[in-house]
Design an enzyme around this catalytic site. Sequence first.
Site, PDB file in Angstrom:
ATOM      1  N   CYS A   1      -8.859   1.186 -18.625  1.00 28.47           N
ATOM      2  CA  CYS A   1      -8.133   1.858 -17.541  1.00 28.47           C
ATOM      3  C   CYS A   1      -6.995   1.025 -16.949  1.00 28.47           C
ATOM      4  O   CYS A   1      -6.523   1.304 -15.855  1.00 28.47           O
ATOM      5  CB  CYS A   1      -9.098   2.278 -16.440  1.00 28.47           C
ATOM      6  SG  CYS A   1     -10.017   0.900 -15.738  1.00 28.47           S
TER       7      CYS A   1
ATOM      8  N   GLU B   1     -13.184  -7.325 -16.654  1.00 32.13           N
ATOM      9  CA  GLU B   1     -11.901  -7.836 -16.193  1.00 32.13           C
ATOM     10  C   GLU B   1     -11.870  -9.349 -16.210  1.00 32.13           C
ATOM     11  O   GLU B   1     -10.817  -9.958 -16.071  1.00 32.13           O
ATOM     12  CB  GLU B   1     -11.643  -7.388 -14.745  1.00 32.13           C
ATOM     13  CG  GLU B   1     -11.670  -5.888 -14.558  1.00 32.13           C
ATOM     14  CD  GLU B   1     -11.323  -5.494 -13.134  1.00 32.13           C
ATOM     15  OE1 GLU B   1     -10.162  -5.162 -12.888  1.00 32.13           O
ATOM     16  OE2 GLU B   1     -12.221  -5.527 -12.270  1.00 32.13           O
TER      17      GLU B   1
ATOM     18  N   ARG C   1     -15.073   3.771  -8.667  1.00 30.75           N
ATOM     19  CA  ARG C   1     -15.231   2.313  -8.683  1.00 30.75           C
ATOM     20  C   ARG C   1     -15.553   1.855  -7.268  1.00 30.75           C
ATOM     21  O   ARG C   1     -14.880   2.277  -6.318  1.00 30.75           O
ATOM     22  CB  ARG C   1     -13.941   1.652  -9.160  1.00 30.75           C
ATOM     23  CG  ARG C   1     -14.051   0.130  -9.120  1.00 30.75           C
ATOM     24  CD  ARG C   1     -12.860  -0.538  -9.743  1.00 30.75           C
ATOM     25  NE  ARG C   1     -11.691  -0.455  -8.895  1.00 30.75           N
ATOM     26  CZ  ARG C   1     -10.500  -0.938  -9.235  1.00 30.75           C
ATOM     27  NH1 ARG C   1     -10.325  -1.470 -10.432  1.00 30.75           N
ATOM     28  NH2 ARG C   1      -9.484  -0.850  -8.413  1.00 30.75           N
TER      29      ARG C   1
ATOM     30  N   HIS D   1       0.817  -1.206   0.000  1.00 29.22           N
ATOM     31  CA  HIS D   1       0.000   0.000   0.000  1.00 29.22           C
ATOM     32  C   HIS D   1       0.848   1.252   0.000  1.00 29.22           C
ATOM     33  O   HIS D   1       0.481   2.262  -0.586  1.00 29.22           O
ATOM     34  CB  HIS D   1      -0.943  -0.041   1.198  1.00 29.22           C
ATOM     35  CG  HIS D   1      -1.601  -1.370   1.316  1.00 29.22           C
ATOM     36  ND1 HIS D   1      -2.036  -1.899   2.484  1.00 29.22           N
ATOM     37  CD2 HIS D   1      -1.863  -2.293   0.367  1.00 29.22           C
ATOM     38  CE1 HIS D   1      -2.540  -3.098   2.269  1.00 29.22           C
ATOM     39  NE2 HIS D   1      -2.437  -3.357   0.992  1.00 29.22           N
TER      40      HIS D   1
ATOM     41  N   ARG E   1      -0.471 -11.594 -12.547  1.00 24.49           N
ATOM     42  CA  ARG E   1       0.051 -10.296 -13.001  1.00 24.49           C
ATOM     43  C   ARG E   1       1.217  -9.802 -12.164  1.00 24.49           C
ATOM     44  O   ARG E   1       1.957  -8.910 -12.577  1.00 24.49           O
ATOM     45  CB  ARG E   1      -1.076  -9.249 -13.041  1.00 24.49           C
ATOM     46  CG  ARG E   1      -1.612  -8.834 -11.690  1.00 24.49           C
ATOM     47  CD  ARG E   1      -2.913  -8.055 -11.825  1.00 24.49           C
ATOM     48  NE  ARG E   1      -2.786  -6.667 -11.411  1.00 24.49           N
ATOM     49  CZ  ARG E   1      -3.801  -5.840 -11.229  1.00 24.49           C
ATOM     50  NH1 ARG E   1      -5.038  -6.237 -11.465  1.00 24.49           N
ATOM     51  NH2 ARG E   1      -3.603  -4.600 -10.848  1.00 24.49           N
TER      52      ARG E   1
ATOM     53  N   ARG F   1     -10.046   4.643  -7.687  1.00 19.54           N
ATOM     54  CA  ARG F   1     -10.010   3.390  -6.895  1.00 19.54           C
ATOM     55  C   ARG F   1     -10.376   3.720  -5.449  1.00 19.54           C
ATOM     56  O   ARG F   1      -9.528   4.084  -4.645  1.00 19.54           O
ATOM     57  CB  ARG F   1      -8.602   2.788  -6.936  1.00 19.54           C
ATOM     58  CG  ARG F   1      -8.153   2.269  -8.301  1.00 19.54           C
ATOM     59  CD  ARG F   1      -6.753   1.689  -8.191  1.00 19.54           C
ATOM     60  NE  ARG F   1      -6.391   0.837  -9.304  1.00 19.54           N
ATOM     61  CZ  ARG F   1      -5.584   1.194 -10.305  1.00 19.54           C
ATOM     62  NH1 ARG F   1      -5.066   2.413 -10.336  1.00 19.54           N
ATOM     63  NH2 ARG F   1      -5.289   0.339 -11.268  1.00 19.54           N
TER      64      ARG F   1
ATOM     65  N   ASN G   1      -5.460  -4.991 -16.809  1.00 14.57           N
ATOM     66  CA  ASN G   1      -4.501  -5.682 -15.935  1.00 14.57           C
ATOM     67  C   ASN G   1      -5.051  -7.048 -15.558  1.00 14.57           C
ATOM     68  O   ASN G   1      -4.376  -8.063 -15.689  1.00 14.57           O
ATOM     69  CB  ASN G   1      -4.255  -4.901 -14.640  1.00 14.57           C
ATOM     70  CG  ASN G   1      -3.772  -3.490 -14.890  1.00 14.57           C
ATOM     71  OD1 ASN G   1      -3.235  -3.207 -15.956  1.00 14.57           O
ATOM     72  ND2 ASN G   1      -3.960  -2.607 -13.929  1.00 14.57           N
ATOM     73  N   ASP G   2      -6.274  -7.050 -15.069  1.00 20.30           N
ATOM     74  CA  ASP G   2      -6.868  -8.317 -14.668  1.00 20.30           C
ATOM     75  C   ASP G   2      -7.332  -9.128 -15.870  1.00 20.30           C
ATOM     76  O   ASP G   2      -7.173 -10.342 -15.904  1.00 20.30           O
ATOM     77  CB  ASP G   2      -8.039  -8.074 -13.699  1.00 20.30           C
ATOM     78  CG  ASP G   2      -7.540  -7.859 -12.274  1.00 20.30           C
ATOM     79  OD1 ASP G   2      -6.636  -8.609 -11.861  1.00 20.30           O
ATOM     80  OD2 ASP G   2      -8.034  -6.949 -11.589  1.00 20.30           O
TER      81      ASP G   2
HETATM   82  C1  PEP Z   1      -7.336  -3.567 -13.949  1.00 20.49           C
HETATM   83  O1  PEP Z   1      -7.456  -4.696 -13.472  1.00 20.49           O
HETATM   84  O2  PEP Z   1      -6.915  -3.348 -15.104  1.00 20.49           O
HETATM   85  C2  PEP Z   1      -7.661  -2.380 -13.142  1.00 20.49           C
HETATM   86  C3  PEP Z   1      -7.659  -1.180 -13.674  1.00 20.49           C
HETATM   87  O3  PEP Z   1      -7.933  -2.570 -11.822  1.00 20.49           O
HETATM   88  P1  PEP Z   1      -6.819  -2.800 -10.707  1.00 20.49           P
HETATM   89  O4  PEP Z   1      -5.481  -2.551 -11.343  1.00 20.49           O
HETATM   90  O5  PEP Z   1      -7.145  -1.862  -9.595  1.00 20.49           O
HETATM   91  O6  PEP Z   1      -7.038  -4.238 -10.369  1.00 20.49           O
HETATM   92 MG    MG Z   2      -8.612  -4.994 -11.644  1.00 23.10          MG
END
Ligand code: PEP
Ligand code: MG
Length: 754
Positions: free
Chosen positions: A681, A610, A511, A368, A644, A475, A633-634
Amino acid sequence: MPVAAAGPRILLKRLREVMAEPENTQNRLNKIAALIASNMIAEVCSIYVMRPGGVLELYATEGLNPTAVHKSKLRVGEGLVGTIAAEARPLNVQDAYAHPAFKYLPETGEEIYKSFLGVPLLRAGLTLGVLVVQNRASRLYTEDEEEALQITAMVLAEIIASGEFDEITADVEADVAHVRSHRVVGDSLADGIALGHVVLHEPRVVVTNLIAEDIQAEMERLDRSIHALQDWIEAAVQGLEIPRGEHREVLETYQMFAHDRGWLQRMREAVRTGLTAEAAVERVHSDNRARMLRQKDPFLRERLHDLEDLANRLLRILTGQSNTAASSSDLPKDAILVARNMGPAELLDYDRQKLRGVVLEEGGSTSHVAVVARALGIPLVGQASGVLDIVDTGDAIIVDGSGGEVHIRPSPDIEHAYAEKVRFYAKRQEQYRALRDVPAVTVDGERIALQINAGLLVDLPHLTDSGADGIGLFRTELQFMISSAFPRMDQQVAHYRSILDAAQGKPVVFRSLDIGADKVLPYLAQAKEENPALGWRAIRMALDRPALMKLQLRALLKAAGGRELSVMFPMVAEVDEFRRAREILDEQRDYLEQRGHLLPKRIRVGSMIEVPALVWQLDRLMEVADFVSIGSNDLVQFLFACDRGHPRLAGRYDPLSPAPLSIIRDIVRAGDAHGVPVNLCGEMAGRPLEAMALIGLGLRSISMAPTAIGPIKAMILKLDAGKLADYLLPLLDLPEHSLRPHIMAFARDNGVPI
Ligand code: PEP
Ligand code: MG
């Protein structure tokens, strides 16, 4: 055999008397040498003091030829005395001549003395000199004698550093033990480069009051502070003070040490010899420190580290210095924090104007504190193991958050090279700033909405600085992660309201809480899971235990009263989950409406994409969602079944490859067919080549880290989106590992800066 005749207790008493006598420096040192010699029944006692340039000079002696004083000199690492200084540990030898490091100094007349015991004069990790006793008879000094000499050395070091000997120590600090340049390689956790000076997040406590006036009273002080320490650890282990999770293992080790009889016993013994409680802690602590520095086994080294932390905490309790450097009034204006680890809230305690960078011995990219450092734009290097052993407050230091490197006391060349880099970086930023108010429109007239990802109020100034169109991903979990308790309704309302105020009418997409997996709330007990990324997280938690989400959605609705509210849900795997979440939002809206609250002017509800399963329900999803946002990302992690955050898998699969790009194309097409806006995003939106490909696939809205806005806009201004689409879409049928080379070739051939 002679033993330490009168023991350190009497010696300490006599030393105090010598200190009280009005004397000049030289006489005082002579008296001290004589006192130590007689107390230890040694024929020789010599005091060597560190001089500029790493030279140890004989400053006083009892027993050696007095004409050698201020003449005999040894470099650090030279002879037995130099070896002690270099290694910062005692040397006890039966026959000094037979030792391979021995160096004969004829002017001293020391050839008749065989046995040799020398200890470093250490203070706050610095070697200020060396104290030696010698005897004619060949023998090893006993452990008690060694201990007595170390205690004496500690007092002597304090006397030398106390200011009275300014002429001796003035230049020493800059020249001893911690003088070399070091390069430590760690992990890059937050980008950017910073040059500055070391500030220890938990300052080392310097003990100045060493000799006990009343041994019984000191023993009681020690016992009381040990109890206070044990209570603190118990409270922390129970989860009352410190977040669970990554700290837990450390706490359990603390708990073990704090009840360790050997450790406690050694401190009590040190008090019995005549030291104050804090001097006793320091004494045992410096032994541990020396052991730690020699330790090769990383596991044991880590445990000794824990013990060191604990001793420091005990010293704080004893001296009442319980604060971190954040509360210090003399924080340098280019502070670089060095710590073993710290929480995100602790980082936020520092004056942002003065904080330039952070170096942690621990800390991972999803920790964090890393999230907050990125939000603040502060370079952070984590996993910089061993830095705390080699830095001192005020040392020059460079944090290269982009390359994951730390340079301690850098050479002028390195400093120059980095200063150059910083200038280059600043110049580039300057060029990007010039683009701030230029709309992001491609050569063929396509307007691309550029938005930023944010999560804390401190991110909001970036919205204006970057000239972004809005916040594409807020977030909300970050505020929850840095709080020590669940934020109450009124706190949440106030927080969301200040975000909307600071956005000054630009759209913000909130979100709902995405917790679970790596995002842990310190106050929320969560069962350990085999596969947390695939576990009970985000929307799954929210639907099973809706109380948290209801509270959050109500807070968002209240905060956006009279304005527009956009909310999206994370980790949706099926349309039904989205529908149920939306229903909860509607319920909350109705609830507030019935009670006469001012409602948002317009409410937009979106879904993140995601989880790949959702891609086979796109038409149904588009019928019920007001907008969608691709969390690449997910999405990429689940698509390739590839963690990841796994260091060995980083870069194994490329998001610029046929499968993910085809999926993104399909989502864009479904959005177009249903008139539902699509945004992306994930991190790829912030990299120029990837962002270019996304535009080629038809995306017209992307959200990224604020620092990426400039480079992405520069790319867009030179891009012909139609030409790229014609080039890229047919490539999606190629059975290739990556389309990156093709996409790069397009950028190069068309002069698109990436
Ligand atoms: C993602 O998963 O791409 C995303 C934007 O959410 P986070 O990185 O917070 O999991
Ligand atoms: Mg995510």
